[in-house]
Design an enzyme around this catalytic site. Structure first.
Site, short mmCIF file in Angstrom:
data_model
loop_
_atom_site.label_atom_id
_atom_site.label_comp_id
_atom_site.label_asym_id
_atom_site.label_seq_id
_atom_site.Cartn_x
_atom_site.Cartn_y
_atom_site.Cartn_z
CG ASP A 15 4.03 86.74 20.69
OD1 ASP A 15 3.35 85.71 20.81
OD2 ASP A 15 4.69 87.23 21.61
CE1 TYR B 141 12.24 83.96 18.65
CE2 TYR B 141 13.38 82.43 20.10
CZ TYR B 141 12.25 82.79 19.38
OH TYR B 141 11.14 81.98 19.39
#
Length: 250
Positions: A51, A109
């Site tokens: 994003d 992540y």
């Protein structure tokens, strides 16, 4: 030949990875660099559509091209055509049928939180500032409930188009080094905003607003409203993507 890239980027100035109308994205900039290098339009397939504001140490992408440039040298040629906030850290030839989103992999992540009285301007683009005490022990206690194969509907933003929300988390931990807290999570894939929602939920646990033992009920509830808020994008970075099966040329 089919070429695989590992791409690192500072996502601050981009509207995410995927091409969009009226917005600058990492994929768009990469495509322009490829067109400049190969003198032809290049379609790039990315493994993770990060994003706006999300960073990467090594997102994976592939493209097909007819060129005499050795695959391992393409990274150097592209980097000379890319802005300073995007770098191809590896390029190599892979099998013609390799697709970065259709092959088993492990994605890792990290979500970073700057936990202090005041914001630090040096990390403002790479961490979420949080003022207040966070109980790292309770956050780690909550982490163990995420591990395994679950339906993570409660940790997916409403509007996601994916059919199955079942994902497997292999490991998740919370560590604090001075004022910097790092949430590190590895899984076989992640839903839209899943890591950021997990981070927002763990922050609530650290604050004492949720008990670690409530996590299974949130997961089983399959309701986005049960989990914590979506933490800001700037704290998130894709660390690595490791493929379970070989992707080398045949």
């Amino acid at each position: 030949m089919r070429v695989m890239l590992r791409v690192a980027y500072d996502g601050t100035g981009y509207s995410g990875w995927q091409k969009q109308p009226n917005a600058i994205t990492v994929e768009e900039v990469l495509c322009k660099a490829c067109k400049n290098l190969f003198a032809q339009d290049i379609d790039i397939i990315g493994a993770s559509r990060t994003d706006a504001g999300v960073h990467s140490y090594g997102n994976v992408a592939v493209f097909d091209v007819d060129t005499r440039i050795p695959a391992e040298k393409i990274s150097y040629a592209l980097n000379s055509r890319l802005p300073e906030d995007i770098r191809v850290v590896e390029s190599r030839q892979v099998s013609e049928n390799f697709h970065p989103r259709h092959v088993e992999c492990r994605k890792t992540y990290e979500y970073k939180i700057w936990n202090d009285k005041f914001e630090n301007p040096l990390v403002r683009y790479y961490s979420h500032f949080f003022y207040g005490n966070l109980d790292i022990g309770k956050m780690n206690e909550a982490c163990r409930y995420f591990i395994g194969l679950h339906d993570f509907t409660s940790f997916c933003s409403v509007g996601s188009q994916v059919q199955s929300k079942i994902r497997e988390i292999y490991s998740i931990s919370v560590e604090k080094n001075n004022r910097l807290i790092t949430i590190r999570v590895t899984g076989n894939g992640f839903l839209y905003n899943m890591v950021r929602i997990i981070a927002g939920t763990l922050i609530k646990v650290g604050q004492g607003q949720l008990e670690p033992a409530e996590i299974p009920k949130i997961i089983d509830g399959k309701n986005r409203e049960l989990a914590g808020p979506t933490a800001p994008a700037r704290g998130l970075a894709l660390v690595e993507i490791n493929y379970e099966k070989t992707v080398d040329t045949n």
